[in-house]
Design a protein around this motif. Structure first.
Motif, mmCIF file in Angstrom:
data_model
loop_
_atom_site.group_PDB
_atom_site.id
_atom_site.type_symbol
_atom_site.label_atom_id
_atom_site.label_comp_id
_atom_site.label_asym_id
_atom_site.label_seq_id
_atom_site.Cartn_x
_atom_site.Cartn_y
_atom_site.Cartn_z
ATOM 1 N N THR A 76 29.244 49.011 23.139
ATOM 2 C CA THR A 76 28.126 48.263 23.361
ATOM 3 C C THR A 76 26.900 49.480 23.260
ATOM 4 O O THR A 76 27.255 50.462 23.379
ATOM 5 N N GLY A 78 23.731 49.116 24.653
ATOM 6 C CA GLY A 78 22.839 49.128 25.910
ATOM 7 C C GLY A 78 23.365 50.183 26.810
ATOM 8 O O GLY A 78 24.472 50.448 26.991
ATOM 9 N N MET A 87 17.565 51.359 19.747
ATOM 10 C CA MET A 87 17.724 49.992 20.601
ATOM 11 C C MET A 87 16.628 49.035 20.065
ATOM 12 O O MET A 87 17.306 47.605 19.928
ATOM 13 N N ARG A 88 15.432 49.482 19.655
ATOM 14 C CA ARG A 88 14.716 48.455 18.925
ATOM 15 C C ARG A 88 15.169 47.949 17.769
ATOM 16 O O ARG A 88 15.321 46.804 17.506
ATOM 17 N N ASP A 91 17.844 45.364 18.451
ATOM 18 C CA ASP A 91 17.170 43.939 18.946
ATOM 19 C C ASP A 91 16.779 43.299 17.881
ATOM 20 O O ASP A 91 16.794 42.088 17.742
ATOM 21 N N GLU A 92 16.003 44.213 16.936
ATOM 22 C CA GLU A 92 15.493 43.211 15.794
ATOM 23 C C GLU A 92 16.473 42.781 14.976
ATOM 24 O O GLU A 92 16.438 41.620 14.384
ATOM 25 N N LEU A 94 19.513 42.017 15.751
ATOM 26 C CA LEU A 94 20.197 40.506 16.376
ATOM 27 C C LEU A 94 19.380 39.496 16.460
ATOM 28 O O LEU A 94 19.818 38.326 16.005
ATOM 29 N N THR A 95 18.030 39.671 16.531
ATOM 30 C CA THR A 95 16.908 38.262 16.375
ATOM 31 C C THR A 95 17.328 37.913 15.028
ATOM 32 O O THR A 95 17.488 36.698 14.738
#
Length: 141
Positions: A76, A78, A87-88, A91-92, A94-95
């Motif tokens: 992972t 995180g 990490m940003r 996250d982007e 994943l969205t």
């Protein structure tokens, strides 16, 4: 390690390795006769690049993970001591993948519902295919 050996070991092509170099993801030196020579850690780097691409990242996204590519990627991302940029980006991505999944699910459900209904009001009936007429050539046939 030469390019062909690295490609074989990584399960990819020499063209892909040259592309990774062009994109700044992979480095090599040149032997006196001009052959590419890769460091021992290049195999791990290539495997990590391929893993990130496989799970949905783009080449541009992978650049955010450059500092992680020479070690085993964590299962992972995180709390792995990663940088905020990586990490940003994760996250982007994943969205975006969630949005695509939602769209594909809607399309799937719509098509599945249409296939479950009788076509054009009668079970199994499809309208006849239109007759196609071929235009006569100008020279006459």
């Amino acid at each position: 390690m030469r390019i062909g050996a690295l490609a074989d070991a990584a399960g990819t092509t020499t063209r892909t390795l040259r592309f990774y170099e062009q994109e700044g993801l992979l480095d090599s030196t040149r032997t006196p006769n001009g052959y590419r020579d890769y460091a021992d850690g290049a195999l791990l780097r290539v495997r990590n690049i391929r893993e990130l691409l496989t799970i949905g990242f783009t080449i541009n996204d992978v650049r955010a993970f450059l500092r992680f590519l020479d070690r085993d990627l964590p299962p992972t991302f995180g709390d792995s001591g990663g940088c905020a940029t990586a990490m940003r980006v994760a996250d982007e991505r994943l969205t975006l993948l969630r949005e695509r999944l939602h769209t594909l699910t809607r399309l799937h459900d719509s098509l599945a519902a249409r296939l479950d209904r009788p076509a054009f009001g009668s079970p199994g009936a499809c309208p006849p295919a239109p007759q196609q007429t071929l235009p006569l050539s100008e020279g006459g046939a």
